[in-house]
Design a protein around this motif. Structure first.
Motif, mmCIF file in Angstrom:
data_model
loop_
_atom_site.group_PDB
_atom_site.id
_atom_site.type_symbol
_atom_site.label_atom_id
_atom_site.label_comp_id
_atom_site.label_asym_id
_atom_site.label_seq_id
_atom_site.Cartn_x
_atom_site.Cartn_y
_atom_site.Cartn_z
ATOM 1 N N UNK A 116 0.822 -1.224 0.000
ATOM 2 C CA UNK A 116 0.000 0.000 0.000
ATOM 3 C C UNK A 116 0.854 1.271 0.000
ATOM 4 N N UNK A 117 2.160 1.116 0.192
ATOM 5 C CA UNK A 117 3.026 2.302 0.271
ATOM 6 C C UNK A 117 3.353 2.789 -1.134
ATOM 7 N N UNK A 118 2.993 4.041 -1.394
ATOM 8 C CA UNK A 118 3.193 4.560 -2.755
ATOM 9 C C UNK A 118 4.278 5.625 -2.813
ATOM 10 N N UNK A 119 4.687 6.164 -1.659
ATOM 11 C CA UNK A 119 5.631 7.284 -1.651
ATOM 12 C C UNK A 119 7.013 6.836 -2.131
ATOM 13 N N UNK A 120 7.725 7.779 -2.741
ATOM 14 C CA UNK A 120 9.031 7.435 -3.323
ATOM 15 C C UNK A 120 10.214 8.131 -2.673
ATOM 16 N N UNK A 121 10.057 9.361 -2.204
ATOM 17 C CA UNK A 121 11.189 10.144 -1.691
ATOM 18 C C UNK A 121 11.141 10.308 -0.181
ATOM 19 N N UNK A 122 11.268 11.555 0.310
ATOM 20 C CA UNK A 122 11.171 11.812 1.751
ATOM 21 C C UNK A 122 9.861 11.271 2.305
#
Ligand SMILES: Nc1nc2c(ncn2[C@@H]2O[C@H](COP(=O)(O)OP(=O)(O)OP(=O)(O)O)[C@@H](O)[C@H]2O)c(=O)[nH]1
Ligand SMILES: [Mg+2]
Length: 239
Positions: free
Chosen positions: A175-181
């Motif tokens: 479910x984790x979609x974030x890529x950076x900070x």
């Protein structure tokens, strides 16, 4: 507990070998390093293969293209868990995170923390090379995330961490979609929401001396909109 240090790399040719050698000096029997390389054009992936052939504690995960830190770490976490790691660490390969601090993160996890955060913003933490402007932006970003997420954790954006394996097995990595900070913020927030114990330990964060930063405006913008989205999703029960 057997630890695997996940080391994402994109064009870290000058840093990779010194980092692996430094980690060799602090890791224990049974601990491993997993290099996660996104087809670096500078040959970092080939160097990682040569090091893995020489050093039995090193493994390499090659990915076809650069997709950002988040997807690289998630692929690395899965590999580390499949290989039986009991602790999984995240750290940058540019010496911003001091390899000598790895044992302190491991020790706190072994003492009972589910997630250990290397923290620049608790007493004892430091960023010696940063000027006022950069400090202000980084502190501001952390306060922004703290307020939106109602968190007391002081360093939500840092990327020097140690997870117990069960934590990564519990939170929904898919479910984790974030890529950076935002990836760092999102993983820690999910761990807190799942009821795990998170402990911060002080670290000193140094600027990279070799190679180039992959930070971009897109990474900062992603964090700005992703943080409220995380809160909103938690409120409607869809974290
Ligand atoms: N596999 C992979 N690694 C990445 C990617 N982007 C960055 N990295 C690695 O992640 C670590 C942190 O990246 P940096 O470029 O230092 O970015 P940063 O630490 O956020 O920014 P600075 O503070 O400017 O150094 C380094 O080891 C990079 O090589 C990516 O898309 N894929
Ligand atoms: Mg860096």
């Amino acid at each position: 507990m057997r630890a695997t240090v996940c080391l994402p790399t994109y064009n870290e040719l000058e840093n990779l070998e010194p980092m692996i050698r430094a980690l060799a000096g602090v890791l224990r029997e049974g601990d491993r390093v997993l290099v996660i390389d996104d087809a670096s054009p500078d040959g970092t992936g080939e160097l990682a293969d040569r090091l893995a052939a020489e050093l039995p504690f090193v493994g390499v995960l090659h990915r076809a293209e650069k997709e950002g830190l988040g997807p690289a770490y998630i692929a690395g976490f899965r590999r580390a868990l499949a290989d039986g790691a009991e602790l999984v660490l995240e750290m940058d390969c540019d010496f911003s995170h001091d390899p000598q601090a790895v044992p302190s993160l491991i020790a706190v996890a072994e003492a009972g923390a589910d997630l250990v955060l290397g923290s620049r913003y608790i007493p004892g933490g430091a960023i010696p090379n940063w000027g006022a402007g950069r400090r202000f932006i980084s502190r501001g970003g952390n306060i922004y995330a703290q307020i939106w997420l109602q968190s007391r954790l002081r360093d939500l954006t840092g990327g020097f961490k140690c997870f117990r394996a069960k934590v990564l097995e519990t939170i929904d990595l898919d479910a984790i979609t974030a890529r950076g900070y935002a990836f760092q913020i999102e993983t820690t927030y999910r761990v807190v929401q799942a009821g795990f114990k998170v402990v911060e330990v002080p670290i000193s964060f140094s600027d990279r001396e070799l190679g180039h930063s992959k930070m971009s405006r897109a990474i900062v913008l992603e964090a700005i909109w992703h943080v409220p989205l995380l809160r909103l999703r938690a409120l409607v029960g869809r974290l």
